[in-house]
Motif scaffolding. Structure first.
Motif, short mmCIF file in Angstrom:
data_model
loop_
_atom_site.label_atom_id
_atom_site.label_comp_id
_atom_site.label_asym_id
_atom_site.label_seq_id
_atom_site.Cartn_x
_atom_site.Cartn_y
_atom_site.Cartn_z
N GLU A 133 82.14 7.43 48.35
CA GLU A 133 83.27 7.39 47.42
C GLU A 133 84.60 7.56 48.17
N SER B 182 79.24 10.85 34.33
CA SER B 182 80.19 10.38 35.32
C SER B 182 81.57 10.96 35.04
N GLN B 183 82.21 11.51 36.07
CA GLN B 183 83.53 12.15 35.91
C GLN B 183 84.23 12.28 37.24
N ASN B 184 85.55 12.46 37.16
CA ASN B 184 86.35 12.63 38.37
C ASN B 184 86.33 14.09 38.80
N LYS C 169 87.59 4.87 48.16
CA LYS C 169 88.94 5.25 47.77
C LYS C 169 89.96 4.79 48.82
N ILE D 194 87.35 12.21 43.44
CA ILE D 194 86.32 11.15 43.54
C ILE D 194 85.42 11.21 42.31
N THR D 195 84.74 10.11 42.05
CA THR D 195 83.86 10.02 40.88
C THR D 195 82.42 10.32 41.26
N ASN E 211 78.39 11.31 39.29
CA ASN E 211 77.60 11.42 38.06
C ASN E 211 76.83 12.73 38.09
#
Length: 349
Positions: A249, A215-217, A253, A180-181, A183
């Protein structure tokens, strides 16, 4: 004229065949999903409202004096509340878990949205049979039944079902969704890596730290570690924000996943979830969300800023609702049933 009649008959036959195929596919699809839910742990709750702490607005003597404030009964099930608990069992049967995460998930068909209401784990409430204590203790003392009763009795709610996910199971669910993403803030990096290290050791998997902010997975363990952060920022207040971010999230998804993958997801998720809902109710609820095209996910934390204070009672830190529990209950009810968000004010501490 005869040709037109024949064409109409042929069209009807084709239409009927298409409908039969669609119906047959739908039945097979639902049957397959039902089979994939066989691993889910189903623990039914009592059907008697009084055992779950659900108050009736009217009794034989008139208005129930124990109810916190007036609210019309929802007879059409337009508002459905489900308690979500996140626990950390530490892989030990002797270690009875507390509910580190307490969220009321509301399916609001009146406003076509899902609401996530976090309840701060240190909130000072009455727990039946155990007096005044932290709301997180209810799950420890009596599992989901007492935890739901505590929510209903203190906040005048009508929760009848729950779902519990262990943090280990949550990480597996997130991995099956492809991560999931989130921040990540700079001040969170040290804390998230501390939790990643601990969770990786507990699950005997490779330690994969977070190296940068932004922001990243996140994979499953990283996402759960993100939910556990509480020693930086606004402490436990901000931790509940992170928990709702992750849950939102996950919902997004699933919503954006091709429907043909639902049986696979059901098979993967069912091993990690304990719930009071039957398989048929789970399928019906999921179908209702999809069919009604509920896309909005709203979120709120309780108590809100400015309506609580810290207090040390018998050397234990508690979060006391201000001005009282009745006011907190009214804010929660206004948000869940009337879609009225509370307005925060300057914190008292």
């Amino acid at each position: 004229m005869g040709k037109n009649i024949n064409r109409m008959r042929n069209f009807k036959r084709i239409l009927i065949c298409i409908l039969v195929i669609i119906f047959s596919f739908g039945i097979s699809f639902l049957y397959y999903i039902n089979r994939q839910l066989n691993n889910i742990v189903i623990t039914p709750l009592p059907k008697d409202n009084s055992e779950l702490g659900i108050k009736s607005n009217v009794n034989e003597g008139g208005v129930n004096e124990n109810k916190i404030f007036e609210r019309e009964e929802k007879q059409d099930n337009s508002i459905l509340n489900i308690a979500l608990f996140g626990v950390d069992s530490r892989n030990s049967k002797a270690d009875v878990p507390h509910s580190d995460c307490i969220i009321i998930a509301t399916i609001d068909n009146n406003h076509n949205k899902i609401k996530l209401s976090s309840i701060m784990r240190d909130t000072y409430v009455e727990v039946n049979g155990h007096g005044k204590t932290k709301i997180t203790e209810a799950y420890f003392y009596g599992g989901p039944k007492l935890a739901i009763r505590t929510l209903n009795e203190n906040f005048n709610l009508d929760i009848k079902d729950y779902a519990t996910v262990d943090f280990k199971g949550l990480s597996k669910i997130i991995d099956n969704l492809g991560g999931i993403t989130a921040n990540i803030k700079q001040y969170e990096i040290r804390e998230i890596n501390k939790w990643i290290a601990e969770l990786s050791e507990l699950q005997h998997v490779k330690y994969t730290p977070v190296y940068r902010s932004g922001s990243q997975n996140l994979n499953g363990i990283q996402a759960v570690a993100y939910c556990r952060i509480r020693q930086v920022g606004d402490g436990d207040f901000e931790r509940t924000d992170r928990q709702r971010i992750i849950l939102k999230e996950i919902f997004n998804k699933i919503r954006n996943t091709d429907i043909t993958r639902y049986p696979y997801l059901a098979a993967q998720f069912s091993s990690y979830i304990e719930t009071s809902m039957s398989k048929s109710n789970i399928i019906a609820l999921g179908s209702k969300i999809v069919m009604n095209n509920i896309l909005t996910v709203d979120q709120q934390r309780f108590p809100v800023d400015g309506y609580c204070k810290a207090a040390i009672i018998n050397k234990v830190w508690y979060l006391i609702p201000e001005p009282d529990l009745k006011a907190l209950s009214k804010q929660i009810n206004n948000y869940i049933y009337e879609d009225i968000k509370p307005i925060a004010k300057e914190p008292l501490f």
